[in-house]
Design a protein around this motif. Structure first.
Motif, PDB file in Angstrom:
ATOM      1  N   GLN A  51      -7.307 -24.912 -56.849  1.00 51.88           N
ATOM      2  CA  GLN A  51      -7.435 -26.058 -57.765  1.00 51.88           C
ATOM      3  C   GLN A  51      -6.870 -25.783 -59.158  1.00 51.88           C
ATOM      4  N   CYS A  91     -15.194 -34.117 -56.329  1.00 57.80           N
ATOM      5  CA  CYS A  91     -14.350 -32.932 -56.452  1.00 57.80           C
ATOM      6  C   CYS A  91     -13.556 -33.045 -57.740  1.00 57.80           C
ATOM      7  N   HIS A 133     -17.821 -26.737 -49.310  1.00 62.14           N
ATOM      8  CA  HIS A 133     -16.769 -27.517 -49.989  1.00 62.14           C
ATOM      9  C   HIS A 133     -15.686 -26.577 -50.545  1.00 62.14           C
ATOM     10  N   GLU A 134     -16.110 -25.519 -51.230  1.00 58.00           N
ATOM     11  CA  GLU A 134     -15.133 -24.624 -51.864  1.00 58.00           C
ATOM     12  C   GLU A 134     -14.375 -23.786 -50.840  1.00 58.00           C
TER      13      GLU A 134
HETATM   14 ZN    ZN Z   1     -13.284 -29.667 -54.534  1.00 59.74          ZN
END
Ligand code: ZN
Length: 162
Positions: A51, A91, A133-134
């Motif tokens: 990210q 997110c 999620h990560e």
């Molecule tokens: Zn995320």
């Protein structure tokens, strides 16, 4: 404090798989620090290397409860509960977008900490959700593809009064 630039929806990097970290050197430690700063700046509960444009298997998590702040290197889910829950997610790479996804209620995760020491986390509920999620991000997967139909929403912060 060093804030890194976030990658957003539409950036192809979010679909890519991250590589294992072989040596935890000063660059990785700096990356971890910057990721924590970046996550905190945007009030996120978690952030994956991809990210901020780094395809390495590193995640940071903070549930803002004074005990649940983690930097995990090469995290891997080794056990998952059969019991699933439908939980609301968002997110940092998908600002203002929310939806329900199915997650295992609890998970066991093995990883390394920043000193290269092996750690095992037994997590449930919100922490388990954040870990799933990560770790998905490290595999090029995002919550957006997992949203249960009919639960997707866009929340405009200006209309929400936040
Ligand atoms: Zn995320």
């Amino acid at each position: 404090m060093a804030i890194r630039e976030l990658r957003y929806e539409g950036d192809e990097i979010l679909k890519k798989k991250s590589r294992e970290i072989e040596v935890i050197d000063d660059r990785i430690k700096q990356l971890a620090e910057d990721m924590l700063d970046t996550m905190h700046k945007y009030d996120g509960l978690g952030l994956a290397g991809v990210q901020v444009g780094v395809l390495k298997r590193i995640i940071v998590i903070d549930l803002y409860d004074d005990v649940s702040q983690f930097v995990l290197i090469n995290p891997e889910i080794v056990e998952k509960s059969e019991e699933m829950v439908e939980v609301q997610e968002g997110c940092l790479s998908y600002p203002n977008q929310f939806g329900k996804v199915k997650r295992a209620l609890s998970v066991k995760v093995k990883a390394l900490d920043l000193d290269g020491k092996k750690v095992t986390l037994e997590a449930k509920e919100l922490l388990a959700q954040a870990l799933q999620h990560e770790i998905d991000h490290l595999n090029g997967e995002t919550f957006k593809e997992k949203i249960i139909p009919g639960t997707f929403e866009i929340v405009n912060p200006s209309e929400d009064g936040k």
